[in-house]
Design a protein around this motif. Structure first.
Motif, PDB file in Angstrom:
ATOM      1  N   UNK A 345       0.764  -1.210  -0.091  1.00  0.00           N
ATOM      2  CA  UNK A 345      -0.019   0.041  -0.096  1.00  0.00           C
ATOM      3  C   UNK A 345       1.094   1.383  -0.216  1.00  0.00           C
ATOM      4  N   UNK A 346       0.231   2.411  -0.237  1.00  0.00           N
ATOM      5  CA  UNK A 346       1.073   3.592  -0.375  1.00  0.00           C
ATOM      6  C   UNK A 346       2.049   3.901   0.925  1.00  0.00           C
ATOM      7  N   UNK A 347       1.438   3.902   2.065  1.00  0.00           N
ATOM      8  CA  UNK A 347       2.387   4.193   3.096  1.00  0.00           C
ATOM      9  C   UNK A 347       3.486   3.135   3.226  1.00  0.00           C
ATOM     10  N   UNK A 348       3.531   1.935   2.895  1.00  0.00           N
ATOM     11  CA  UNK A 348       4.645   1.025   2.726  1.00  0.00           C
ATOM     12  C   UNK A 348       5.600   1.530   1.902  1.00  0.00           C
ATOM     13  N   UNK A 349       5.033   1.946   0.729  1.00  0.00           N
ATOM     14  CA  UNK A 349       5.990   2.268  -0.392  1.00  0.00           C
ATOM     15  C   UNK A 349       6.987   3.658   0.025  1.00  0.00           C
ATOM     16  N   UNK A 350       6.207   4.283   0.791  1.00  0.00           N
ATOM     17  CA  UNK A 350       6.867   5.870   1.230  1.00  0.00           C
ATOM     18  C   UNK A 350       7.772   5.236   2.326  1.00  0.00           C
ATOM     19  N   UNK A 351       7.669   4.517   2.961  1.00  0.00           N
ATOM     20  CA  UNK A 351       8.400   4.213   4.185  1.00  0.00           C
ATOM     21  C   UNK A 351       9.645   3.533   3.403  1.00  0.00           C
ATOM     22  N   UNK A 352       9.487   2.822   2.237  1.00  0.00           N
ATOM     23  CA  UNK A 352      10.772   2.162   1.799  1.00  0.00           C
ATOM     24  C   UNK A 352      11.535   3.355   0.942  1.00  0.00           C
ATOM     25  N   UNK A 353      10.802   4.062   0.535  1.00  0.00           N
ATOM     26  CA  UNK A 353      11.625   5.413  -0.006  1.00  0.00           C
ATOM     27  C   UNK A 353      12.418   5.901   1.016  1.00  0.00           C
ATOM     28  N   UNK A 354      12.053   6.058   2.099  1.00  0.00           N
ATOM     29  CA  UNK A 354      12.351   6.810   3.291  1.00  0.00           C
ATOM     30  C   UNK A 354      13.777   5.881   3.784  1.00  0.00           C
ATOM     31  N   UNK A 355      13.484   4.553   3.519  1.00  0.00           N
ATOM     32  CA  UNK A 355      14.852   3.528   4.012  1.00  0.00           C
ATOM     33  C   UNK A 355      16.007   3.767   2.912  1.00  0.00           C
ATOM     34  N   UNK A 356      15.447   3.969   1.741  1.00  0.00           N
ATOM     35  CA  UNK A 356      16.495   3.980   0.651  1.00  0.00           C
ATOM     36  C   UNK A 356      17.206   5.271   0.735  1.00  0.00           C
ATOM     37  N   UNK A 357      16.524   6.386   1.445  1.00  0.00           N
ATOM     38  CA  UNK A 357      17.356   7.626   1.359  1.00  0.00           C
ATOM     39  C   UNK A 357      18.380   7.654   2.293  1.00  0.00           C
ATOM     40  N   UNK A 358      18.214   6.785   3.158  1.00  0.00           N
ATOM     41  CA  UNK A 358      19.382   6.320   4.283  1.00  0.00           C
ATOM     42  C   UNK A 358      20.685   5.616   3.675  1.00  0.00           C
ATOM     43  N   UNK A 359      20.225   4.976   2.565  1.00  0.00           N
ATOM     44  CA  UNK A 359      21.105   4.246   2.081  1.00  0.00           C
ATOM     45  C   UNK A 359      21.895   4.748   0.803  1.00  0.00           C
ATOM     46  N   UNK A 360      21.188   5.544  -0.002  1.00  0.00           N
ATOM     47  CA  UNK A 360      21.561   6.009  -1.236  1.00  0.00           C
ATOM     48  C   UNK A 360      22.312   7.308  -1.195  1.00  0.00           C
ATOM     49  N   UNK A 361      23.281   7.625  -1.898  1.00  0.00           N
ATOM     50  CA  UNK A 361      24.116   8.913  -1.927  1.00  0.00           C
ATOM     51  C   UNK A 361      23.137  10.011  -2.254  1.00  0.00           C
TER      52      UNK A 361
END
Ligand code: ATP
Ligand code: MG
Length: 377
Positions: A345-361
């Protein structure tokens, strides 16, 4: 079935991957070298364009900036889909604007410039601020000028004049500057029987003129407008294949920015987020097969990988993250691959994008970082 694709980049590569399960074999015409190559390995597999045309059941294209003599040869074979006219309209902003007007779809007010007098008339007709775009050869925001104040006129004309003089057929299209709320695009397919299947709209973030983040969205009202405009354009071209329309969303009203007569970067999310991906649907359309469902199966976003050829492996540890590399040599700013991120669902996608921001340059993935910075649950 054997499909010859004009262009040997990532779009031909992904068509090849999507075609394999359907026994659709792809070979690609590399316009730079003139070789027929395998779209995955880039190894030379053919003996010139004429033989490849002969051998192909269908010919299609992965980009619109193709020499008109090559388009003519392909069109003559009777195997080329969509038509040479559709490809030309995507590659020439003058033809594109005329097509949009003919199809009766809203687009930004414009004026075609080939002389200094035209430029003055354009300023009168369109007004400031305006965006000036080369009619031929523009992509990823290249070949564009922004005219905001009158004191920029001479400097911009100096550059535009050189651009116009560089070839016999070049011109500049002046366009009113549209103050939009956001940019969205619609990717869809039209079959040989005239059937139309469109994907959900994608909301697009551009950084320095290049697409960086694209997210499938559900908006019934906008979707309806977009589908109506898509159908008008596709029908007026008697289009067969996947077509993309880019829009400006101005307070809930869509204006077409441009069209792409091919599979599109803002449709890459369909590989994981839709029942049938855009590459398969393009092949189905041009091969005369029934179109596949374009239904959204889960919340999905696509992140472009620009100028990087490695990613932290932790990306793959996040459930629902899929990396697609294009096998290209690293160059600054070059489209090297993309990441599709999915959630139930959207909220889960948004949380994953935030997780990616912690990993990606931060510098390589500005749109992901911007998303995370603005996100509050
Ligand atoms: P693409 O890689 O999508 O083919 P392009 O170089 O062909 O890009 P456009 O899509 O026309 O060019 O423009 C690039 C970006 O510039 C748009 O996504 C939008 O952000 C901005 N832009 C273009 N035209 C206008 C306009 N008339 N008003 C305001 N912004 C504009
Ligand atoms: Mg664009």
């Amino acid at each position: 079935m054997h499909v010859l694709v004009l262009g040997a980049g990532q779009l031909a590569r992904m068509m090849s991957l999507a075609g394999a399960p359907l026994n659709i074999e792809i070979s690609a015409y590399d316009v730079d070298s003139g070789n027929i190559v395998h779209p995955l390995t880039q190894s030379v597999i053919g003996n010139g364009l004429h033989n490849a045309i002969e051998r192909a059941d269908v010919i299609t294209a992965e980009f619109e900036h193709i020499a008109h003599d090559i388009l003519a040869i392909c069109q003559q074979s009777g195997k080329f889909l969509p038509s040479a006219d559709a490809i030309k309209a995507g590659g020439d902003r003058r033809l594109e604007k005329a097509l949009l007007d003919k199809a009766g779809v809203r687009n930004a007010n414009y004026y075609v410039i080939t002389s200094r007098q035209d430029f003055d008339d354009a300023i009168e007709h369109v007004g400031l601020p305006m965006v000036l775009k080369s009619a031929l050869g523009g992509y990823d925001g290249k070949g564009q000028w922004r005219l905001k104040q009158r004191d920029q006129i001479e400097a911009i004309w100096h550059e535009m004049e050189q651009c116009i003089a560089a070839t016999d057929t070049q011109a500049i299209v002046a366009e009113e500057f549209v103050t939009f709320d956001r940019e969205v695009s619609l990717v869809g397919a039209r079959g040989k029987d005239g059937s139309v299947a469109v994907y959900p709209l994608a909301e697009n973030v551009h950084t320095n003129g290049v697409l960086t983040l694209s997210t499938a969205i559900a908006d019934t009202e906008l979707q309806q407008q977009a589908k109506q405009m898509f159908t008008a354009v596709a029908n007026s071209l008697e289009y067969v294949g996947v077509l993309a329309l880019e829009f400006f969303d101005v307070d809930g009203t869509l204006l077409v920015n441009e069209i792409a007569p091919r599979v599109h970067n803002s449709g890459h999310w369909t590989q994981q987020g839709a029942e049938t991906c855009q590459f398969e649907n393009h092949l189905r359309a041009v091969c005369g097969l029934p179109l596949g469902s374009t239904k959204l199966i889960r919340s999905t976003a696509m992140i472009n990988i620009l100028g990087e050829d490695t990613l932290p492996p932790q990306v793959l540890a996040i459930g629902g993250c899929h990396i697609h590399w294009y096998g290209k040599e690293k160059r600054a700013g070059r489209k090297m691959g993309h990441i599709n991120v999915c959630g139930d669902y959207n909220g889960e996608l948004q949380r994953k994008l935030c997780q990616l921001a912690q990993i990606l340059d931060k510098h390589a993935f500005p749109a992901v970082h911007e998303f995370a910075a603005n996100f509050s649950e």
